[in-house]
Design an enzyme around this catalytic site. Structure first.
Site, PDB file in Angstrom:
ATOM      1  CB  SER A 179      -0.903  -0.013   1.225  1.00 64.42           C
ATOM      2  OG  SER A 179      -1.681   1.136   1.200  1.00 64.42           O
ATOM      3  N   GLY A 180       0.550   2.160  -0.894  1.00 60.00           N
ATOM      4  CA  GLY A 180       1.299   3.415  -0.959  1.00 60.00           C
ATOM      5  C   GLY A 180       2.548   3.310  -1.821  1.00 60.00           C
ATOM      6  CB  THR A 184      -3.680   3.611  -7.660  1.00 57.61           C
ATOM      7  OG1 THR A 184      -3.968   2.553  -6.765  1.00 57.61           O
ATOM      8  CG2 THR A 184      -4.931   4.142  -8.279  1.00 57.61           C
ATOM      9  CG  ASN A 240      -1.713   5.543  -0.613  1.00 60.10           C
ATOM     10  OD1 ASN A 240      -1.678   6.770  -0.776  1.00 60.10           O
ATOM     11  ND2 ASN A 240      -1.915   4.688  -1.601  1.00 60.10           N
ATOM     12  CB  SER A 243      -5.008   3.440   0.713  1.00 57.39           C
ATOM     13  OG  SER A 243      -4.788   2.067   0.656  1.00 57.39           O
ATOM     14  CB  SER A 244      -6.826   1.188  -4.309  1.00 53.00           C
ATOM     15  OG  SER A 244      -5.958   2.082  -4.935  1.00 53.00           O
ATOM     16  N   GLY A 474      -0.391  -5.793  -2.921  1.00 49.73           N
ATOM     17  CA  GLY A 474       0.719  -6.746  -2.856  1.00 49.73           C
ATOM     18  C   GLY A 474       0.627  -7.561  -1.584  1.00 49.73           C
ATOM     19  CD  GLU A 476      -2.444  -5.701   2.630  1.00 50.25           C
ATOM     20  OE1 GLU A 476      -3.239  -6.205   3.430  1.00 50.25           O
ATOM     21  OE2 GLU A 476      -2.665  -4.659   1.990  1.00 50.25           O
TER      22      GLU A 476
HETATM   23  N1  LIG Z   1       5.274   7.947 -10.024  1.00 45.14           N
HETATM   24  C1  LIG Z   1       4.951   8.722  -8.997  1.00 45.14           C
HETATM   25  N2  LIG Z   1       5.342  10.004  -8.996  1.00 45.14           N
HETATM   26  C2  LIG Z   1       5.019  10.787  -7.959  1.00 45.14           C
HETATM   27  N3  LIG Z   1       4.343  10.373  -6.888  1.00 45.14           N
HETATM   28  C3  LIG Z   1       3.928   9.121  -6.832  1.00 45.14           C
HETATM   29  C4  LIG Z   1       4.211   8.216  -7.907  1.00 45.14           C
HETATM   30  N4  LIG Z   1       3.705   7.047  -7.583  1.00 45.14           N
HETATM   31  C5  LIG Z   1       3.106   7.197  -6.377  1.00 45.14           C
HETATM   32  N5  LIG Z   1       3.240   8.432  -5.931  1.00 45.14           N
HETATM   33  C6  LIG Z   1       2.758   8.983  -4.648  1.00 45.14           C
HETATM   34  O1  LIG Z   1       2.468   7.911  -3.792  1.00 45.14           O
HETATM   35  C7  LIG Z   1       1.123   7.946  -3.392  1.00 45.14           C
HETATM   36  C8  LIG Z   1       0.564   6.559  -3.302  1.00 45.14           C
HETATM   37  O2  LIG Z   1       0.432   6.018  -4.577  1.00 45.14           O
HETATM   38  P1  LIG Z   1      -0.758   5.025  -4.943  1.00 45.14           P
HETATM   39  O3  LIG Z   1      -2.021   5.521  -4.459  1.00 45.14           O
HETATM   40  O4  LIG Z   1      -0.615   4.739  -6.371  1.00 45.14           O
HETATM   41  O5  LIG Z   1      -0.324   3.774  -4.125  1.00 45.14           O
HETATM   42  P2  LIG Z   1      -0.952   2.330  -4.209  1.00 45.14           P
HETATM   43  O6  LIG Z   1       0.193   1.430  -4.467  1.00 45.14           O
HETATM   44  O7  LIG Z   1      -2.048   2.301  -5.168  1.00 45.14           O
HETATM   45  O8  LIG Z   1      -1.420   2.114  -2.752  1.00 45.14           O
HETATM   46  P3  LIG Z   1      -2.700   1.337  -2.262  1.00 45.14           P
HETATM   47  O9  LIG Z   1      -2.368  -0.085  -2.351  1.00 45.14           O
HETATM   48  O10 LIG Z   1      -2.849   1.822  -0.910  1.00 45.14           O
HETATM   49  O11 LIG Z   1      -3.783   1.734  -3.165  1.00 45.14           O
HETATM   50  C9  LIG Z   1       0.406   8.777  -4.423  1.00 45.14           C
HETATM   51  O12 LIG Z   1      -0.668   9.425  -3.868  1.00 45.14           O
HETATM   52  C10 LIG Z   1       1.479   9.756  -4.852  1.00 45.14           C
HETATM   53  O13 LIG Z   1       1.511  10.840  -3.960  1.00 45.14           O
HETATM   54 MG   LIG Z   2      -3.944   2.111  -5.050  1.00 51.55          MG
END
Ligand SMILES: Nc1ncnc2c1ncn2[C@@H]1O[C@H](COP(=O)(O)OP(=O)(O)OP(=O)(O)O)[C@@H](O)[C@H]1O
Ligand SMILES: [Mg+2]
Length: 1538
Positions: A179-180, A184, A240, A243-244, A474, A476
């Protein structure tokens, strides 16, 4: 092999100076250097120095033990510097955790967030906005191979997209991570890439897909799914902010044969979404600092007042479901704006506003449900009837309040015979209440997804292929792991298995393809673990079974699990040592202990049937629709599952999840998979903060290390023979070097690697076991070091030898000099000695001589005196003697002479006597003769005659004298006369001078009088004018008279002929006179008329500036030409009056139009044939003269179309044919436009661009503007000019576009890849990592060819006399495109930036600059500054902060992002120190001082404005019609205009 040799071999890598890794608490792994190694007996001792900590580590091993463990206890080794910061971890030679971590860390600290690990792309979350995702970057990646540019999401996306097109095979991209980590975000970027790249279609696999900045509706709708799903499925968690809370697999659907679409090629036609495991519990509970789903907060913050009132919405903190986490806002998140976004996205997807409010109504109802207060009374739960939340909730849901309330606090058990309703306790009631809410929300979420699918993949919408993007949580592993973690880890376990199999397959494929002998070593298969979970009687099965039992409980489940799996054969299950409420599964990533609490409940996840019925009977139709989905549950994929209890029960969450997972795996298996692993580098979300332990753990969890393990089991290092030979040829002697790279490779490996198992030769590649490349690299380094030392040695020898020889020569020289000096000294001494001796001798000589002289003198004096005395004595004696002699002599003389005289006197006397006898005789004779006189007289006469003669001569002489003197006097008088004459003439001259002065004044006066006379003449002329009429009448009269007279004359002549000679001659004479007088009269009259005519003409002439007008008539030769002086007043005429006269009055125009001549002209001009001729022959079917090197076309030959069209236009305007003008010109321009927009060739564009501009100039001449046209005409002309300007602009831009297209594939090879300087040639790849990198396919296009292309273009433009301004603009624009493309490419290029490249590129650019100067566009060179400075940066030192200063100074046009990127791309050469991350920080800190824009790539599309070229002055329209053209109408117009 003996033990000793084995040990030695194993330990040979651990030599002094070798670097190895040690586990470290803080850093994960830390580097240490071997400082000593000793083997004593069985004991091995290695001493390491930890560089960073400055401490020593001593390690002792027993060799036997080491051997037993296959040397696995030795610390893992560090990879050679060549592989430092490699962008593909798979190329590492030592593949282990430490190396992978180090690789990722190095890159991440250089702000390179993407790294490949074989097929996987590792994406580190930067926690900072990066300029890596702009359309320019998309453009760069579009059409490129994966290995060509730096690792990027886009490279993966492009790979998928390209394979989809080429192989028509479905693709999936699996994005995973914790997460984070950025899953997404990455998925969104990928989707945006597809939407953008796809947009313009027209994509073929060799050409970059056009990247558009605007996207189509479908694509917008596909992208709009993200905000919707995020609003309903994302929330703020501690890890995050966005977070999705669900997993999703979105299939982007592509079609390539959609006939209805105007676009060609593959394009997006829709999307399909599958979601997994929405976290339902979040709706009713959020841990501290976390939030519920975003949509609720958005609603509370942004709903309009009326809706708020209607839905009973207040602040977020008044709802129990929202305030448990204590956080209502997220920094950086604007709920109001997000709400607007959500609404917009819902609309885009096709959900009407009223439906949207239905959705929101349900959401609001859920919030109110949460606020229903459940009280307890005697252990029975109750809800107040007046509970406002209950009222609001039931109102919004449209259900009966009482029924709704009833089923919150009561439950019904149906037995075979009856229905028993019992009360629930407070906890149970709360669960019942919450389960309704959870149920409704999950239904709502599913409904939204279903609707999205319905709208985005409309039934019947044909799609050929799809790219699926899986954004799934991923692995956990928390402190307390529950059912959700179990499901997630199960999913990951399955994905990992698929991944392993995929990697395995790929690996195998390569081996098979290369035909190498290879047997795969068993890898850690996790199938048994998956089987344990999903197989029959597996964990999920047992869970379901337990869930179905009415008495099912967590405790009994865990017991069953222990019974079934806690057996020695089951390696993946473990019973915890303490407690009976948990079980441990040994996942591939790590062991996870799951807490059994809530498993059953969560798995069942049901809502009571009564509650369901209540909802189904709601008055709110939308709610009924939403919950109705339940009626069609997902088909159970395992139909053979035993159905217990007779009735088909609702599927459990576990079974649904398993089914969907199976389906997902099937889908994925049917596609080609691409993997992206997102990693969260730190827990504090610090930009570029790196927590090694955290990353390590994720690397393990995401299976990267697993892949590496698989690769390590085989031959992880693979290189083509060429690559290998290129790098390792120094390992064999030069006489073994060979042009055949395979042979050379073979020689190298057989020479250097003794263990045959360590490598394999394939068909095109050589394969190595892990670590071999490191060894080779070490050998290479040693070899190069040896060579360097050898070279140094020789150079040093040479230097020292030379210096010795020089020193020796110098010493000898010095010695010689010294010896010479001393010899000279000696010689001087000798010389002085000799000189002294000489001097002494001289002096002695002198002294001796003086003494001698003195003595001699004295002796002489004495001798003299003595001799004097003697001489005197002798003299005295001699004197006496001589005196005696003299006396004797005198006496003897005297006596002799006396005797002699006496004797002579005696003789003479005797003789005289004898001689006297003869003369006496003669005298007597003469006396006789004197006595005769006659003779004397004769003589006298003769003398007299002579006297007379002489006196006569004298007289003549005197006469001559007299004559002469007379003549002299005459001449004298004449001279006097001349003198007089001269003085006279002098006088007269003076007189003349004075006279001249007088006459000039007179002349002036005369001039004045002439002027006056002239004025009189002018007056007379005026009078003449008035008399013209009269005179012409007179003329007529006189002509008549003349006729009469003529007749008379002929009559008379006849008479004359007939009459006899006797006629009166006087009559004849009279008649003759009369005739001549009549002639005279007639002549005068004619002359008079002519003069008066001429006056009018001459007036006009004088207006045109002609100063002379002759009035002459040569018929009778009477009138003389009269020069007419220009009157001063004509000079003084105001330009206005001139203008007035030149412009004919409008009345004159109408008069002109009346004449037949004009009518004919108008007929010609209005003829349709003329227009056809222009359109057909002059424009559409014109054979454009081709530019040739031999003959240069003249301006006329190039510009004739514009001039002829211009001529027609001016003529039409001249005759006031406004409408015709509009039609003809309109059609002509349209034809030209049509011709130029379908680009044919450069010369067509150049020709028409040039001609259009010329035509514009023609229409813009002052003549055209000042004709006093009617308003209509003026407007018409203006609009034509505007159209022309537009066409010029359009031809220009479409030509530029075409040229750019042609340049596109040539710029990179010509500017970036050409290596013109032979001394700096580097291998295609910067290092030995080209295994996955392919390089430009076009290749071979050199700078020279590019310059030739540009020169040819420039020449073509010159041939067509294209205005300099346009030429320069076109060339400048192309130069700009070259500069920008090259720069952008360089920034993205993988394994490329070396200092040698920098030198090469600088050279290429300098050639281009030179060319610009040569073409007279030196200012265009400014567009090359970026690439030039980038190249310069590569050549500059980059090791200290001071160097950074120099770089910033030298690269003023580059911004910090670009500099950082270049620095991180820079590939250090052998023995060059790699870039330290601190320097990047220095750049960042420097950049913040003078902040420039942070865009990485330059904007290629920012085309500079077209500057209208200035108008050329056109003297006159050229009426040239080429001889080879048949243009009758236009020819007529040209004659007309003459
Ligand atoms: N390529 C990137 N460039 C800049 N910031 C990023 C990038 N990827 C992620 N981030 C930052 O990290 C944060 C978390 O990313 P994201 O929401 O995609 O995580 P996630 O893997 O989908 O987490 P979750 O599993 O909780 O959904 C985003 O809100 C953004 O601020
Ligand atoms: Mg996500």
């Amino acid at each position: 092999m003996t033990d000793a040799s084995l040990v030695e071999k194993a330990l040979k890598e651990y030599t002094k100076g070798t670097k190895a890794y040690f586990p470290d608490e803080a850093e994960g792994w830390i580097v240490a250097t071997v400082t000593s190694k000793s083997i004593e007996g069985d004991q091995l001792r290695l001493t390491f120095n930890v560089d960073q900590r400055n401490k020593n580590i001593n390690l002792d091993w027993s060799l036997a033990k080491l051997q037993a463990s296959n040397f696995a206890d030795l610390p893992p080794l560090k990879n050679p510097p060549m592989l430092e910061g490699t962008d593909d971890l798979a190329t590492l030679s030592y593949l282990h955790e430490a190396a992978v971590l180090h690789g990722i860390k190095t890159r991440y600290l250089q702000e390179q967030i993407y790294t490949y690990s074989g097929i996987v792309l590792i994406a580190m979350n930067p926690f900072q906005r990066l300029s890596l995702y702009s359309p320019d970057i998309m453009r760069e990646y579009s059409g490129k191979d994966r290995g060509e540019l730096e690792p990027h999401l886009y490279a993966v996306a492009e790979d998928a997209y390209r394979t989809l097109i080429k192989e028509a095979r479905n693709q999936s991209i699996i994005v995973s991570g914790e997460s984070g980590a950025g899953k997404t975000q990455s998925a969104k970027y990928i989707m945006r890439y597809f939407a953008t790249v796809d947009n313009l279609g027209n994509y073929n696999s060799h050409e970059a897909a056009p990247v558009a900045t605007t996207i189509s509706e479908v694509e917008e709708a596909v992208l709009a799914t993200n905000p919707i799903l995020e609003a309903f499925g994302n929330s703020k968690t501690t890890r995050n902010d966005n977070s999705s809370r669900f997993g999703k697999y979105i299939e982007v659907l592509f079609s390539n044969n959609d006939k209805s679409s105007p676009r060609k090629g593959v394009h997006i036609v829709g999307a399909k979404i599958r979601t997994y495991l929405l976290e339902r519990s979040r709706l009713i509970f959020q841990p501290a600092t976390e939030r519920n789903y975003h949509i609720f907060y958005q609603l509370c913050a942004a709903a309009p007042a009326a809706e708020k009132k209607e839905l009973g919405l207040t602040g977020w903190d008044s709802f129990f479901y929202l305030k448990q986490g204590g956080t209502g806002t997220v920094p950086g998140f604007d709920d109001v704006a997000e709400f607007a976004n959500t609404q917009k996205a819902l609309s885009i997807i096709g959900i009407s506003v009223s439906q949207q409010w239905d959705i929101f109504r349900i959401c609001a109802a859920l919030l109110h449900i949460g606020n229903i207060e459940i009280k307890t009374f005697r252990d029975e739960a109750s809800v107040d009837d007046n509970d406002p939340a209950l009222a609001m909730a039931s109102k919004l849901l449209g259900v009966d309040k009482a029924t709704f309330k009833k089923w919150i606090v009561k439950k019904q058990i149906i037995t075979r015979s009856e229905k028993i309703v019992s009360s629930l306790n407070q906890y149970q009631a709360t669960v019942a209440r919450d389960s309704v809410a959870k149920f409704v929300y999950s239904m709502l979420f599913d409904w939204i997804v279903r609707l999205i699918n319905k709208n985005l993949a409309k039934d019947g919408q044909a799609y050929n292929s799809f790219i699926g993007v899986l954004d799934i949580y991923g692995f956990e592993h928390f402190k307390k792991n529950s059912f959700e973690q179990f499901c997630i880890n199960y999913a990951n376990e399955k994905l990992q298995q698929e991944f392993n199999a995929h990697v395995f397959r790929l690996e195998q494929e390569i081996y098979v393809q290369e035909k190498i002998n290879w047997s795969f070593i068993d890898f850690n298969d996790n199938q048994p673990c998956i089987d344990m979970i999903e197989n029959k009687l597996g964990i999920l099965d047992l869970l379901d079974e337990e869930s179905r039992l009415p008495s099912g409980a967590d405790a009994s489940l865990v017991t069953k699990l222990y019974q079934r799996f806690a057996v020695p054969t089951q390696k993946f299950f473990e019973k915890p040592k303490f407690g009976q409420k948990a079980f441990t599964i040994k996942h591939y990533a790590c062991d996870v202990t799951y807490d059994i609490d809530g498993f059953i409940e969560k798995n069942k996840d049901t809502v009571a049937d009564e509650q369901l019925a209540t909802l189904n009977s709601s008055e709110f139709a939308f709610l009924r629709e939403v919950v109705a989905i339940e009626a069609t549950p997902e088909p159970e994929p395992t139909p053979n599952r035993p159905v217990r209890g007779g009735a088909l029960k609702k599927p459990t969450l576990g079974s649904i999840f398993k089914a969907s997972l199976v389906q997902l795996m099937e889908t994925i298996r049917s596609t080609q998979v691409h993997y992206i692993r997102c990693i969260k580098p730190n827990s504090t979300k610090t930009p570029f903060g790196f927590e090694p332990q955290m990353v390590l753990q994720q690397l393990r969890a995401c299976g990267v290390l697993e892949t590496i393990r698989i690769s390590c089991a085989g031959y992880p290092s693979k290189y083509t023979f060429q690559e290998f030979a290129d790098r390792y040829y120094p390992l064999v002697a030069s006489n073994q070097w060979n042009n055949d790279s395979r042979q050379l490779t073979e020689i190298i490996v057989t020479h250097r690697i003794t263990d045959l198992d360590k490598y394999q030769l394939g068909l095109t590649k050589i394969f190595f076991r892990a670590g071999q490349i490191a060894i080779l690299e070490k050998l290479r380094t040693e070899r190069i070091r040896y060579c360097v030392v050898l070279i140094q040695k020789n150079i040093k020898k040479f230097i020292y030898q030379r210096s010795y020889v020089r020193t020796r020569a110098a010493a000898i020289q010095v010695q010689t000099a010294l010896r010479a000096w001393s010899a000279r000294q000696q010689m001087v001494a000798i010389r002085e000695n000799l000189a002294a001796i000489k001097l002494q001798a001289a002096i002695r000589e002198y002294l001796a001589r003086s003494k001698y002289v003195e003595l001699r003198t004295a002796a002489t004096v004495i001798q003299g005196a003595l001799r004097l005395v003697n001489a005197q004595k002798e003299f005295h004696f001699l004197r006496i003697t001589s005196a005696a002699v003299r006396i004797q002599k005198v006496f003897r003389g005297y006596s002799a002479r006396k005797t002699y005289k006496y004797e002579v006197a005696a003789i003479v006397l005797l003789q005289s006597y004898v001689r006297r006898l003869a003369p006496v005789k003669e005298f007597s004779q003469l006396k006789q003769e004197a006595k005769s006189v006659g003779k004397l007289k004769e003589i006298n006469y003769r003398l007299e005659g002579k006297v007379v003669e002489l006196s006569q001569a004298l007289k003549e002489q005197e006469l001559g004298n007299k004559l002469m003197s007379e003549e002299i006097s005459h001449l004298k008088t004449q001279v006097g006369l001349w003198k007089e004459k001269f003085s006279k003439s002098d006088l007269s001259n003076k007189a003349v001078k004075t006279e001249y002065v007088d006459t000039s004044t007179e002349l002036k006066k005369e001039l004045q009088s002439v002027t006056e006379a002239k004025e009189a003449l002018v007056r007379e002329r005026e009078r003449d004018q008035t008399l013209i009429k009269k005179q012409s009448e007179d003329i007529r009269k006189f002509e008549l008279d003349l006729e009469k007279h003529k007749e008379e004359l002929t009559k008379l002549r006849d008479e004359l002929k007939t009459t006899t000679k006797g006629e009166d001659p006087a009559v004849v004479m009279g008649l003759r006179k009369e005739v001549s007088s009549l002639r005279e009269q007639m002549a005068r009259l004619i002359a008079g008329k002519w003069r008066s005519d001429r006056v009018a003409d001459s007036q006009l002439v004088s207006n045109d500036g002609d100063s002379w007008a002759y009035s002459s008539y040569d018929g009778l030769g009477e009138a003389q030409p009269q020069p007419r002086l220009r009157t001063p007043s004509s000079y003084l005429e105001s330009p206005d009056s001139l203008e007035r006269r030149r412009t004919p009055a409008p009345s004159a125009r109408t008069i002109v139009a009346d004449s037949p001549e004009t009518e004919r002209s108008i007929r010609i001009l209005e003829d349709k044939a003329l227009e056809d001729e222009i359109l057909d022959s002059l424009v559409t079917n014109l054979r454009i003269p081709l530019p040739s090197t031999q003959t240069v076309a003249t301006r006329s030959e190039i510009f004739f179309p514009s001039h002829l069209i211009g001529l027609v236009a001016t003529q039409l305007a001249h005759f006031g044919l406004a409408q015709r003008l509009q039609v003809v010109m309109g059609n002509t321009l349209k034809a030209i436009q049509g011709l130029t927009t379908r680009f044919e060739d450069d010369y067509v564009s150049a020709f028409w661009l040039s001609n259009c501009h010329e035509l514009l100039c023609i229409l813009n001449t002052p003549d055209m503007r000042n004709q006093g046209f009617s308003l209509d005409l003026v407007r018409g002309l203006e609009s034509i000019q505007k159209q022309l300007e537009y066409i010029v602009k359009e031809v220009y831009s479409s030509w530029i576009k075409e040229l750019r297209k042609r340049l596109d594939n040539t710029i990179i090879p010509a500017i970036i890849e050409t290596q013109s300087l032979p001394g700096y040639v580097c291998k295609q790849s910067g290092n030995l990592q080209g295994s996955s990198g392919k390089f430009s396919k076009v290749g071979g296009f050199t700078t020279e060819q590019l310059l030739n292309f540009l020169s040819k273009l420039s020449k073509t433009m010159k041939c067509y006399y294209l205005s300099d301004s346009i030429t320069q603009q076109i060339l400048s624009e192309l130069i700009r495109v070259i500069g920008v493309t090259a720069f952008n490419h360089l920034l993205m290029r993988r394994n490329f930036c070396t200092w040698k490249r920098g030198v090469q590129i600088q050279y290429n650019i300098s050639r281009l600059e030179e060319w610009c100067t040569g073409q007279n566009i030196p200012e265009a060179a400014k567009y090359l500054q970026h690439i030039l400075q980038a190249a310069k940066l590569l050549t500059l030192n980059k090791s200290s902060a001071k160097d950074i200063e120099a770089i910033l100074e030298n690269c003023p046009d580059l911004n910090a992002t670009q500099i950082k990127k270049l620095l991180s791309l820079y590939y250090a050469a052998d023995f060059d120190s790699p870039l330290s991350p601190e320097l990047l920080k220095v750049v960042s800190s420097r950049a913040s001082l003078n902040e420039k824009s942070d865009v990485l790539l330059l904007d290629l599309e920012k085309v500079s404005e077209f500057n209208k070229p200035s108008m050329r002055h056109i003297e006159a329209i050229d009426k040239f019609v080429p001889s080879w053209m048949n243009l009758p109408c236009l020819a007529a117009v040209t004659t007309l205009a003459q």
